[in-house]
Design an enzyme around this catalytic site. Sequence first.
Site, PDB file in Angstrom:
ATOM      1  N   ARG A 167      -8.063   8.049   3.806  1.00  0.00           N
ATOM      2  CA  ARG A 167      -9.078   7.032   3.483  1.00  0.00           C
ATOM      3  C   ARG A 167      -9.926   6.717   4.712  1.00  0.00           C
ATOM      4  NH1 ARG A 167      -9.233   1.797   4.874  1.00  0.00           N
ATOM      5  NH2 ARG A 167      -7.114   1.933   5.694  1.00  0.00           N
ATOM      6  N   ARG A 168      -9.267   6.493   5.840  1.00  0.00           N
ATOM      7  CA  ARG A 168     -10.010   6.198   7.069  1.00  0.00           C
ATOM      8  C   ARG A 168     -10.781   7.427   7.546  1.00  0.00           C
ATOM      9  NH1 ARG A 168      -4.801   3.292   9.081  1.00  0.00           N
ATOM     10  NH2 ARG A 168      -5.194   1.121   8.550  1.00  0.00           N
ATOM     11  N   SER A 224      -4.528   8.427   8.006  1.00  0.00           N
ATOM     12  CA  SER A 224      -5.039   7.975   6.712  1.00  0.00           C
ATOM     13  C   SER A 224      -6.250   8.793   6.283  1.00  0.00           C
ATOM     14  CB  SER A 224      -5.428   6.491   6.810  1.00  0.00           C
ATOM     15  OG  SER A 224      -6.248   6.116   5.732  1.00  0.00           O
ATOM     16  N   CYS A 272      -2.135  12.599  -3.443  1.00  0.00           N
ATOM     17  CA  CYS A 272      -2.040  12.042  -2.098  1.00  0.00           C
ATOM     18  C   CYS A 272      -3.065  12.675  -1.164  1.00  0.00           C
ATOM     19  CB  CYS A 272      -0.637  12.245  -1.543  1.00  0.00           C
ATOM     20  SG  CYS A 272      -0.077  13.960  -1.624  1.00  0.00           S
ATOM     21  N   LYS A 280       0.824  -1.212   0.000  1.00  0.00           N
ATOM     22  CA  LYS A 280       0.000   0.000   0.000  1.00  0.00           C
ATOM     23  C   LYS A 280       0.856   1.260   0.000  1.00  0.00           C
ATOM     24  CE  LYS A 280      -0.866   0.390   5.016  1.00  0.00           C
ATOM     25  NZ  LYS A 280      -1.935   0.489   6.029  1.00  0.00           N
ATOM     26  N   ASP A 281       2.180   1.120   0.267  1.00  0.00           N
ATOM     27  CA  ASP A 281       3.092   2.258   0.215  1.00  0.00           C
ATOM     28  C   ASP A 281       3.742   2.426  -1.155  1.00  0.00           C
ATOM     29  OD1 ASP A 281       2.660   2.789   2.914  1.00  0.00           O
ATOM     30  OD2 ASP A 281       4.353   1.557   3.562  1.00  0.00           O
ATOM     31  N   ARG A 285       0.292  10.187  13.495  1.00  0.00           N
ATOM     32  CA  ARG A 285       1.336   9.437  12.828  1.00  0.00           C
ATOM     33  C   ARG A 285       2.243   8.716  13.818  1.00  0.00           C
ATOM     34  NH1 ARG A 285       4.829  11.948   8.656  1.00  0.00           N
ATOM     35  NH2 ARG A 285       5.316   9.730   8.476  1.00  0.00           N
ATOM     36  N   GLY A 286       3.113   7.876  13.263  1.00  0.00           N
ATOM     37  CA  GLY A 286       4.013   7.078  14.085  1.00  0.00           C
ATOM     38  C   GLY A 286       3.789   5.600  13.824  1.00  0.00           C
ATOM     39  N   ARG A 346       1.488   4.720  18.231  1.00  0.00           N
ATOM     40  CA  ARG A 346       0.065   5.077  18.222  1.00  0.00           C
ATOM     41  C   ARG A 346      -0.668   4.442  19.412  1.00  0.00           C
ATOM     42  NH1 ARG A 346      -1.564   4.961  11.767  1.00  0.00           N
ATOM     43  NH2 ARG A 346       0.560   5.242  11.009  1.00  0.00           N
TER      44      ARG A 346
END
Length: 388
Positions: free
Chosen positions: A211-212, A209, A322, A163-164, A229-230, A235
């Site tokens: 998307r989320r 994300s 992005c 996915k990256d 992030r992290g 997290r």
Amino acid sequence: MTMLFASSTSMEASLPSASGLHSALFSSTSAGGSLSPLTSNLHFPFSPLHVELTSGRNGRKFHVRGSTVSVESAVRTDVAVVRIGTRGSPLALAQAYETRDKLKAAHPELEEEGALEIVIIKTTGDKILNQPLADIGGKGLFTKEIDDALLQGSIDIAVHSMKDVPTYLPEGTILPCNLPREDVRDAFICPTASSLAELPAGSVIGSASLRRQSQLLYRYPSLKVVNFRGNVQTRIRKLSEGSVQATLLALAGLKRLNMTEHITTILSTEEMLPAIAQGAIGIACRTGDEKMEKYLGSLNHEETRLAVACERAFLETLDGSCRTPIAGYAFRDKDGNCNFRGLIASPDGKKVLETERKGLYQYDDMVALGKDAGQELLKRAGPGFFDW
């Protein structure tokens, strides 16, 4: 096995017989004995003879020809070294170790000590943690430096979370292998509520994300989403410290890290459509490197490769920035066919467009299916949809 023989150190000794020779030689090679050089020559004042002795301890052979005893040390020159490039996060390393273990299992020569090496490479995405991914470049943030190392010959293969990986590959590289895909779903993690629906209005959800974020806000507009992030461990720690009330993480990563005990509930793909290629590991090598292609080809899981190809064809057709929330999931149904669902959304979740496709579970058909689904959503979205 290739043997190298050299002549270096000489020392004088005197042994009464061939039987005494055997004893002397073997006692001198044990527990730090005196025959430490690569090769030693010992001269004995007895009549010509030819004796060959082998030490099982270290593979050395001892030859007696006439009055000269030569000690040969076996040096491996055919160990197949494969340098595995990876990010240094715990999850990335878990994926690299999985790759290493599968290579060992499939190729006995790679079980030799030193045959496989993990090389950690820090990427831009790892260095900048205080900004949203969309603000620092998006595509290739977690792959560029690893791809550069591959092209420069510093590593032999590169292990990526699919996915990256951007929809394009750097010239001079190929990606011939996907490992078997893990569970594609997302996990809801919260110490105070058992589901998203139970969270009070105004609750803060941490997620990096888009998307989320967009799908959360689409279904639960009363919630608030902040950049989060992290790595997985970071997290989870931030959540326990009360920085946010809940977070969402990929179930695949939690499984690979053996951290599923943190999961509150698992979201269905109907509630949260996964990222393109979520749960899939891809392994790249240099174009024309037949040895690495052979190794990676033996690990490839074709069902995963085809599903990922379908989803990436959808993403490539959309060519979203992005800053565009995009989700997609292709899978084999009980009849052996390909089912695909795709989604694009506005970052605030106020507009969500979805589509579905079904076709044969074959590469060409699935790529065409993904492209067709992308073209449909482009038309429905209209001009300006991706200009966030």
